[in-house]
Design an enzyme around this catalytic site. Structure first.
Site, PDB file in Angstrom:
ATOM      1  N   THR A  64       3.835   7.282 -10.054  1.00  0.00           N
ATOM      2  CA  THR A  64       4.200   6.735  -8.752  1.00  0.00           C
ATOM      3  C   THR A  64       2.947   6.513  -7.907  1.00  0.00           C
ATOM      4  O   THR A  64       2.003   7.283  -7.960  1.00  0.00           O
ATOM      5  CB  THR A  64       5.175   7.674  -8.010  1.00  0.00           C
ATOM      6  OG1 THR A  64       4.627   9.003  -7.989  1.00  0.00           O
ATOM      7  CG2 THR A  64       6.526   7.692  -8.698  1.00  0.00           C
ATOM      8  N   ASP A  65       2.962   5.427  -7.134  1.00  0.00           N
ATOM      9  CA  ASP A  65       1.803   4.992  -6.374  1.00  0.00           C
ATOM     10  C   ASP A  65       1.643   5.805  -5.089  1.00  0.00           C
ATOM     11  O   ASP A  65       2.483   6.644  -4.749  1.00  0.00           O
ATOM     12  CB  ASP A  65       1.953   3.498  -6.050  1.00  0.00           C
ATOM     13  CG  ASP A  65       0.628   2.831  -5.729  1.00  0.00           C
ATOM     14  OD1 ASP A  65      -0.421   3.485  -5.891  1.00  0.00           O
ATOM     15  OD2 ASP A  65       0.639   1.652  -5.303  1.00  0.00           O
ATOM     16  N   LYS A  66       0.597   5.526  -4.356  1.00  0.00           N
ATOM     17  CA  LYS A  66       0.288   6.211  -3.100  1.00  0.00           C
ATOM     18  C   LYS A  66       1.478   6.147  -2.134  1.00  0.00           C
ATOM     19  O   LYS A  66       2.027   5.084  -1.879  1.00  0.00           O
ATOM     20  CB  LYS A  66      -0.930   5.553  -2.447  1.00  0.00           C
ATOM     21  CG  LYS A  66      -1.318   6.148  -1.096  1.00  0.00           C
ATOM     22  CD  LYS A  66      -2.508   5.409  -0.500  1.00  0.00           C
ATOM     23  CE  LYS A  66      -2.867   5.962   0.874  1.00  0.00           C
ATOM     24  NZ  LYS A  66      -4.005   5.231   1.490  1.00  0.00           N
TER      25      LYS A  66
END
Length: 393
Positions: A109-111
């Site tokens: 999962t991204d920032k």
């Protein structure tokens, strides 16, 4: 019997003295004897492959995956690995090199992206009260909600058949462009919801999503992704503000793909882009697709249908469906994920600020846009890390 050595009695390891444990690499380590007596050996505890069901609020973190040597960008895995070591279920050197414990996550999962149903696989010492001990060393916005034994060669990324995300956004995002960019009195009509769902359904099936990520050309096979379903649920009200949840299930997603899928539909519904741009974005030409904020994106569930069919009923392993943990997942979303999204939206106005950029967005193909993805353009490619097919949104 004379002439035969009597094997020593097997004593369970002292679980209170972690310093005496040794990571067991062989099932039957050789015994050593001196003068007929057993030589004192370090106590060994077997390692076992397990999966952990994780939930976390991603605000303040630079994504899920650990970046060794980059301490300025804190990730979810930094806190997880620290808790695993402090709980005593992995050696300290495994925290420094995660490959030693065969660690793998289903999705990077991204920032700022949260998760209600992330699953990681790893080898650990099966100590008593493992779940409680790990959680005791984690902050409240990161929880291990479940644990299950799996086959020795299990890899959570490769065994995952599909992933379900949801994107929670204030419904004023769908208001026509002639209205105020943050009109909190706006309420989503049944007609507009129908239009949103008609557009979202266009994503279902297999398409070339090279315009929905970075550094992907139209002829790269990995740009083709299969979306199983995508729809927007009926709106609901929280703290005087109306929200809606868009759900999408697919085999895998590229970096920023879901946020761009949502962003383009919002732009069309608001009247900033024609519907034809949706079909055009799957073609070979470069289309600059707007990217919605990361705040509302949540990994809700990962799916292991093939694994469950093969091993879930063999009498040795449990199916990875997490039905018994559903109440914990719901409670975590209500306590940590929804409130964070609502509070952050109210104070930071991420959606409203992004919406204000749509009037100046260019949905036409441009030479600048085409050259930005050309080889040697100077644009830095995202790190391949675990491979191009890894889920990264």
């Amino acid at each position: 019997m004379a002439g035969k050595e009597v094997p020593p009695a097997v004593h369970p390891p002292d679980r209170n003295v972690r310093g005496g444990w040794v990571w067991e690499e062989a099932q039957n380590p050789p015994k050593r004897f001196r003068g007929g007596e057993v030589e004192e050996q370090p106590r060994k505890l077997p390692k076992r492959k397990i999966v952990l069901l994780m939930a976390y609020s991603g605000k303040g973190y630079h994504g899920m995956q650990r970046n060794l040597g980059s301490s300025q960008f804190k990730t979810i895995e930094d806190d997880l690995v620290s808790a695993l070591v402090r709980a005593g279920c992995i050696p300290e050197n495994h925290g420094e090199d995660m490959r030693k414990m065969s660690f793998q996550r289903c999705a990077r999962t991204d920032k700022g992206v949260s998760a209600a149903g992330q699953v990681v696989s790893l080898k650990v010492w099966l100590i008593d009260d493992l779940l409680d001990k790990i959680n005791s060393h984690l902050p409240s916005h990161i929880r291990i909600l479940g644990l299950k034994r799996v086959t020795g060669g299990f890899n959570s990324k490769n065994r995952c058949d599909a992933r379900t995300y949801f994107y929670m956004l204030p419904t004023f995002a769908f208001a026509h462009k002639d209205r105020d960019v943050q009109d909190e009195t706006y309420r989503l009509s049944a007609e507009t919801l129908q239009q949103v769902n008609r557009l979202l359904a266009c994503y279902e099936g297999t398409h070339n999503f090279h315009n929905f990520t970075s550094q992907k050309g139209p002829h790269e096979p990995s740009a083709r992704r299969h979306v199983l379903e995508m729809h927007c649920e009926p709106p609901f009200e929280r703290e005087g503000l109306e929200f809606a949840v868009i759900k999408v299930k697919g085999q895998s997603f590229m970096m920023h793909q879901i946020r761009k899928m949502v962003g383009l539909v919002v732009a069309i519904v608001k009247g900033y882009a024609p519907e034809s741009v949706l079909e055009r974005s799957w073609g070979e030409e470069k289309v600059d697709v707007p990217k919605a904020p990361g705040l509302g994106l949540v990994l809700e569930r990962v799916h292991f249908e093939t694994y469950n069919q093969r091993f879930g009923g063999d009498g040795l392993h449990e199916p990875l469906d997490w039905a018994q943990e559903e109440a914990k997942v719901t409670a975590f979303k209500e306590q940590h994920i929804y409130p964070t999204i609502i509070s952050t939206e109210r104070h930071e106005r991420s959606m409203a600020q992004w919406l204000s950029t749509l009037p100046i967005h260019n949905f036409s193909t441009t030479a600048l846009g085409a050259s930005a993805t050309a080889p040697g353009s100077g644009t830095q490619a995202p790190s391949p890390m675990d491979g191009s097919d890894q889920d990264m949104d």
